[in-house]
Design a protein around this motif. Structure first.
Motif, mmCIF file in Angstrom:
data_model
loop_
_atom_site.group_PDB
_atom_site.id
_atom_site.type_symbol
_atom_site.label_atom_id
_atom_site.label_comp_id
_atom_site.label_asym_id
_atom_site.label_seq_id
_atom_site.Cartn_x
_atom_site.Cartn_y
_atom_site.Cartn_z
ATOM 1 N N VAL A 147 0.830 -1.209 0.000
ATOM 2 C CA VAL A 147 0.000 0.000 0.000
ATOM 3 C C VAL A 147 0.857 1.248 0.000
ATOM 4 C CG1 VAL A 147 -1.706 1.301 1.319
ATOM 5 C CG2 VAL A 147 -1.950 -1.164 1.081
ATOM 6 N N VAL A 148 1.891 1.264 0.844
ATOM 7 C CA VAL A 148 2.767 2.443 0.918
ATOM 8 C C VAL A 148 3.508 2.643 -0.392
ATOM 9 C CG1 VAL A 148 4.787 3.408 2.078
ATOM 10 C CG2 VAL A 148 2.999 2.327 3.426
ATOM 11 N N THR A 149 3.828 1.543 -1.086
ATOM 12 C CA THR A 149 4.506 1.656 -2.379
ATOM 13 C C THR A 149 3.595 2.298 -3.423
ATOM 14 O OG1 THR A 149 5.805 -0.322 -1.879
ATOM 15 C CG2 THR A 149 5.727 0.379 -4.172
ATOM 16 N N LEU A 150 2.307 1.979 -3.373
ATOM 17 C CA LEU A 150 1.363 2.514 -4.357
ATOM 18 C C LEU A 150 1.102 4.000 -4.161
ATOM 19 C CD1 LEU A 150 -1.273 -0.368 -4.487
ATOM 20 C CD2 LEU A 150 0.395 0.234 -6.246
ATOM 21 N N PHE A 151 1.118 4.453 -2.911
ATOM 22 C CA PHE A 151 0.834 5.859 -2.614
ATOM 23 C C PHE A 151 2.114 6.566 -2.174
ATOM 24 C CE2 PHE A 151 -3.051 3.460 -1.867
ATOM 25 C CZ PHE A 151 -3.951 4.170 -2.648
ATOM 26 N N LYS A 152 2.074 7.888 -2.222
ATOM 27 C CA LYS A 152 3.251 8.666 -1.847
ATOM 28 C C LYS A 152 3.546 8.486 -0.363
ATOM 29 C CE LYS A 152 5.065 13.376 -1.761
ATOM 30 N NZ LYS A 152 4.766 14.803 -2.023
ATOM 31 N N PRO A 153 4.770 8.048 -0.014
ATOM 32 C CA PRO A 153 5.091 7.873 1.405
ATOM 33 C C PRO A 153 5.047 9.212 2.151
ATOM 34 C CG PRO A 153 6.713 6.766 0.009
ATOM 35 C CD PRO A 153 5.878 7.641 -0.888
ATOM 36 N N SER A 154 4.307 9.246 3.238
ATOM 37 C CA SER A 154 4.225 10.441 4.085
ATOM 38 C C SER A 154 3.758 10.006 5.454
ATOM 39 C CB SER A 154 3.249 11.469 3.494
ATOM 40 O OG SER A 154 1.912 10.993 3.555
ATOM 41 N N THR A 227 7.182 -0.650 13.413
ATOM 42 C CA THR A 227 6.720 -0.825 12.032
ATOM 43 C C THR A 227 7.083 0.374 11.179
ATOM 44 O OG1 THR A 227 4.856 -2.176 12.805
ATOM 45 C CG2 THR A 227 4.702 -1.244 10.589
ATOM 46 N N GLU A 228 6.837 1.593 11.700
ATOM 47 C CA GLU A 228 7.192 2.807 10.955
ATOM 48 C C GLU A 228 8.696 2.866 10.710
ATOM 49 O OE1 GLU A 228 9.029 6.428 10.290
ATOM 50 O OE2 GLU A 228 8.996 5.667 12.354
ATOM 51 N N SER A 229 9.493 2.524 11.723
ATOM 52 C CA SER A 229 10.949 2.546 11.569
ATOM 53 C C SER A 229 11.395 1.538 10.518
ATOM 54 C CB SER A 229 11.623 2.240 12.918
ATOM 55 O OG SER A 229 11.296 3.212 13.881
ATOM 56 N N SER A 230 10.739 0.380 10.494
ATOM 57 C CA SER A 230 11.077 -0.639 9.493
ATOM 58 C C SER A 230 10.756 -0.149 8.082
ATOM 59 C CB SER A 230 10.309 -1.930 9.789
ATOM 60 O OG SER A 230 10.617 -2.423 11.066
ATOM 61 N N LEU A 231 9.581 0.485 7.921
ATOM 62 C CA LEU A 231 9.213 1.019 6.608
ATOM 63 C C LEU A 231 10.190 2.106 6.169
ATOM 64 C CD1 LEU A 231 5.331 1.282 6.985
ATOM 65 C CD2 LEU A 231 6.574 -0.299 5.501
ATOM 66 N N SER A 232 10.558 2.991 7.092
ATOM 67 C CA SER A 232 11.499 4.061 6.747
ATOM 68 C C SER A 232 12.878 3.484 6.435
ATOM 69 C CB SER A 232 11.593 5.068 7.902
ATOM 70 O OG SER A 232 10.364 5.736 8.088
ATOM 71 N N LEU A 234 13.438 0.679 5.050
ATOM 72 C CA LEU A 234 13.350 0.093 3.709
ATOM 73 C C LEU A 234 13.166 1.147 2.618
ATOM 74 C CD1 LEU A 234 11.049 -2.958 4.526
ATOM 75 C CD2 LEU A 234 13.501 -3.013 4.054
ATOM 76 N N GLY A 235 13.080 2.422 3.020
ATOM 77 C CA GLY A 235 12.900 3.502 2.056
ATOM 78 C C GLY A 235 11.461 3.735 1.669
ATOM 79 N N LEU A 236 10.493 3.152 2.420
ATOM 80 C CA LEU A 236 9.077 3.267 2.086
ATOM 81 C C LEU A 236 8.312 4.119 3.091
ATOM 82 C CD1 LEU A 236 8.479 -0.483 1.179
ATOM 83 C CD2 LEU A 236 8.840 1.409 -0.407
ATOM 84 N N GLY A 237 9.025 4.710 4.024
ATOM 85 C CA GLY A 237 8.386 5.533 5.040
ATOM 86 C C GLY A 237 8.680 7.004 4.827
ATOM 87 N N ILE A 238 9.057 7.688 5.895
ATOM 88 C CA ILE A 238 9.388 9.110 5.825
ATOM 89 C C ILE A 238 10.610 9.300 4.930
ATOM 90 C CG2 ILE A 238 9.964 11.149 7.177
ATOM 91 C CD1 ILE A 238 7.170 9.984 7.688
ATOM 92 N N GLN A 239 10.482 10.211 3.974
ATOM 93 C CA GLN A 239 11.532 10.397 2.976
ATOM 94 C C GLN A 239 12.469 11.541 3.360
ATOM 95 O OE1 GLN A 239 11.703 8.236 0.103
ATOM 96 N NE2 GLN A 239 10.307 7.231 1.541
ATOM 97 N N PRO A 241 14.652 14.877 2.878
ATOM 98 C CA PRO A 241 15.495 15.226 4.026
ATOM 99 C C PRO A 241 14.785 15.210 5.368
ATOM 100 C CG PRO A 241 14.761 17.226 2.934
ATOM 101 C CD PRO A 241 14.230 16.084 2.121
ATOM 102 N N HIS A 242 13.481 14.874 5.417
ATOM 103 C CA HIS A 242 12.799 14.791 6.702
ATOM 104 C C HIS A 242 13.392 13.645 7.512
ATOM 105 C CE1 HIS A 242 9.942 17.734 5.283
ATOM 106 N NE2 HIS A 242 9.663 16.977 4.234
ATOM 107 N N ALA A 243 13.553 13.878 8.804
ATOM 108 C CA ALA A 243 14.231 12.903 9.653
ATOM 109 C C ALA A 243 13.247 11.973 10.331
ATOM 110 C CB ALA A 243 15.063 13.637 10.716
ATOM 111 N N SER A 244 13.588 10.697 10.354
ATOM 112 C CA SER A 244 12.915 9.724 11.217
ATOM 113 C C SER A 244 13.993 8.741 11.668
ATOM 114 C CB SER A 244 11.794 8.993 10.487
ATOM 115 O OG SER A 244 12.305 7.990 9.645
#
Length: 293
Positions: A147-154, A227-232, A234-239, A241-244
């Motif tokens: 789902v995150v891949t299909l939509f813009k990660p934010s 889960t959010e940290s795992s997605l980020s 993998l490059g699928l979470g917060i992009q 220059p925003h920090a996570s």
């Protein structure tokens, strides 16, 4: 008549007494108190990050790449010369926002579905629980990735996805609690005097059924942050220059960085570990507090 008046007068005092006893049991769990204190500090740091941060978290200075901790950069810098202390501070806003808000909406949806299913039973219960079973059958993490891949990660999209696939356990847990409560004498008495279903659920049932849901929600916050940290990561979470915390770890998956600047992967990893442990300690403390045994 005097007995009825006396019982009516003493009922409002029961809730504060129960809360006081629960707080007393919670305070006896030292790790839970430590976890709560650390969580309050983390939340305050996240709220006041713009005032506490020493640098712009997105500002790059290639002349300051991989600098160790110093008076200028308290936790050192990353591979692009960005101040790690500032990035971790701003990353805490992302992680805590995901953990708190996703679980908050999960609880709301789970309470609504679980209350309707448990209280009305019958066909309504069967339809809702089969839908819950269907949702639980999906491989959640892989579905999240898709789902995150299909939509813009934010941040908003991540929270929405975690809410859509995270409320089912709360609904089943609350349904079970309501099934054990709804046929007790005081519920029958409320029906007899003509009290509406909505008022019975919110005034008489939910206050006695929510304790396990609150404990489960507290423990789930750590899972949502991971889960959010795992997605980020993998490059699928917060992009950038925003920090996570996840994308700080992702930028450090380089052997040179790990050997030359081990603080870059260690510090965000430690923050993830610390935050999850705090939520787990708080959850254990709440479980002991609500269980009078």
């Amino acid at each position: 008549m005097n007995t009825a008046v006396s019982n009516t007068m003493t009922k409002p005092a029961a809730a504060p007494v129960v809360r006081h006893r629960a707080w007393g049991r919670f305070k006896r769990n030292r790790m839970a108190v430590v976890g709560l204190a650390l969580m309050i500090v983390l939340i305050l740091l996240a709220l006041f990050a713009p005032m506490i941060a020493t640098h712009d978290p997105a500002e790059q200075d290639l002349m300051q790449r991989l600098k160790p901790p110093s008076a200028e950069h308290w936790l050192g810098t990353d591979d692009l010369g960005r101040d790690l202390f500032s990035r971790i501070l701003y990353g805490s806003r992302v992680s805590l926002s995901v953990g708190i808000f996703s679980v908050l909406f999960n609880v709301v949806i789970g309470v609504v579905v679980g209350s309707i299913a448990g209280y009305y039973g019958g066909r309504t219960d069967s339809i809702l629980m089969r839908f819950v079973d269907m949702m639980l059958a999906f491989p959640t993490f892989f579905l999240l990735i898709a789902v995150v891949t299909l939509f813009k990660p934010s941040l908003t999209n991540i929270i929405i996805v975690l809410v859509v696939f995270g409320w089912m356990g709360k609904s089943r847990l609350l349904r079970g609690q309501i099934l054990s409560i709804k046929n007790r004498e005081y519920i029958d008495a409320a029906r007899t005097i003509g009290m509406s279903d909505l008022r019975i659920i919110f005034v008489h049932i939910l206050p006695n059924a929510l304790a396990p849901v609150i404990v489960s929600a507290t423990l789930q916050m750590g899972t949502m942050i991971l889960t959010e940290s795992s997605l980020s990561f993998l490059g699928l979470g917060i992009q950038p220059p925003h920090a996570s915390w996840g994308n700080i770890l992702q930028s450090a998956q380089n052997l040179t960085i790990m050997m030359k600047a081990p603080w870059v992967p260690i510090l965000p990893g430690f923050m993830i570990f610390l935050t999850i442990m705090c939520f787990n300690f708080i959850g254990d403390g709440l479980r002991n507090a609500f269980d009078s045994r």
